[in-house]
Write a protein that holds these residues in place. Structure first.
Motif, PDB file in Angstrom:
ATOM      1  N   HIS A  19       0.821  -1.207   0.000  1.00 41.19           N
ATOM      2  CA  HIS A  19       0.000   0.000   0.000  1.00 41.19           C
ATOM      3  C   HIS A  19       0.860   1.265   0.000  1.00 41.19           C
ATOM      4  N   ARG A  23       0.055   5.364  -1.592  1.00 38.40           N
ATOM      5  CA  ARG A  23      -0.608   6.290  -0.669  1.00 38.40           C
ATOM      6  C   ARG A  23      -0.503   7.736  -1.117  1.00 38.40           C
ATOM      7  N   TYR A  26      -3.967   7.626  -3.285  1.00 38.59           N
ATOM      8  CA  TYR A  26      -5.231   7.296  -2.618  1.00 38.59           C
ATOM      9  C   TYR A  26      -5.218   7.760  -1.168  1.00 38.59           C
ATOM     10  N   ASP A  27      -6.392   8.115  -0.680  1.00 33.76           N
ATOM     11  CA  ASP A  27      -6.509   8.634   0.682  1.00 33.76           C
ATOM     12  C   ASP A  27      -6.521   7.540   1.737  1.00 33.76           C
ATOM     13  N   THR A  28      -7.036   6.359   1.371  1.00 35.40           N
ATOM     14  CA  THR A  28      -7.160   5.289   2.365  1.00 35.40           C
ATOM     15  C   THR A  28      -6.651   3.974   1.789  1.00 35.40           C
ATOM     16  N   GLU A  31      -9.222   2.173  -0.347  1.00 36.46           N
ATOM     17  CA  GLU A  31      -9.237   2.554  -1.766  1.00 36.46           C
ATOM     18  C   GLU A  31      -8.132   1.824  -2.538  1.00 36.46           C
ATOM     19  N   ARG A  34      -9.178  -1.674  -3.259  1.00 37.42           N
ATOM     20  CA  ARG A  34     -10.099  -1.750  -4.395  1.00 37.42           C
ATOM     21  C   ARG A  34      -9.317  -1.679  -5.708  1.00 37.42           C
ATOM     22  N   PHE A  35      -8.328  -0.805  -5.746  1.00 37.20           N
ATOM     23  CA  PHE A  35      -7.460  -0.721  -6.920  1.00 37.20           C
ATOM     24  C   PHE A  35      -6.738  -2.046  -7.146  1.00 37.20           C
TER      25      PHE A  35
END
Length: 201
Positions: A19, A23, A26-28, A31, A34-35
């Motif tokens: 992740h 980062r 994406y904010d979270t 998210e 999901r990507f």
């Protein structure tokens, strides 16, 4: 009698947080998850561990998920952010084992393009082990039996004298199927307890 300890690297010696490479977009983490699901990130990444180059990985992303091509190429650029955390307890155990005279080796499922990033970020990886087999370099991934045989033949080891430590049950079973002792790693305390129970520490 165990004379040789063979470590996995990711999530045994270095925590891997994919992740972290995304980062900035994406904010979270939800998210990012999901990507990952949309583009099949983990399957895509595994092909690099199997030997696919960065160039071919990006080409595959372009063909299947053109909207994600730049993001996935950026994973290579930001990979160092994903392996910042050393699992200190495991490193301490490795140092203790080495100090007792045991021989240390490593087998890791890792991209050939990204392995130099790991050794640059963590130089001890290049110093701790007599031999490290990197799946992306040899084109064979754990738990393929050939990767375990590759180490024993290269280093002149007897399988029954080897203990393998990995966070993947499949990889642990792969080693056991080749006649090795093995430990399914979950945390350093559990590993220490197993090593003590076996009379290795």
């Amino acid at each position: 009698m165990i004379r040789n300890i063979v470590f996995d690297i990711g999530n045994v010696l270095l925590a891997w947080d994919p992740h972290a490479a995304f980062r900035h977009i994406y904010d979270t983490d939800a998210e990012i998850d999901r990507f990952f699901a949309e583009v099949g990130f983990f399957d895509w990444n595994a092909e690099q561990d199997r030997g696919r180059s960065r160039f071919d990985a990006v080409a595959a992303a372009r063909a299947l998920h053109p909207q994600a091509e730049m993001l996935l190429d950026g994973y290579f650029v930001r990979f160092d952010l994903t392996i910042t955390e050393r699992i200190a307890g495991t490193w301490a155990l490795a140092a203790k084992l080495k100090a007792t005279g045991l021989r240390l080796f490593a087998i890791t499922n890792w991209s050939a393009d990204l392995w130099p990033v790991a050794t640059k970020s963590h130089p001890a990886l290049a110093e701790m082990f007599e031999t490290t087999i990197v799946s992306g370099k040899v084109g064979i991934m754990k738990p393929d039996p050939r990767i375990y045989t590759m180490l024993t033949e290269h280093a002149g080891l007897t399988p029954a004298d080897c203990m393998f430590i990995d966070d993947s049950v499949k990889n642990v079973e792969g080693a056991r199927n080749m006649g090795w002792q093995a430990h399914h790693f979950q945390n350093p305390d559990g590993l220490a307890a197993d090593l003590l129970a076996r009379g290795i520490l």
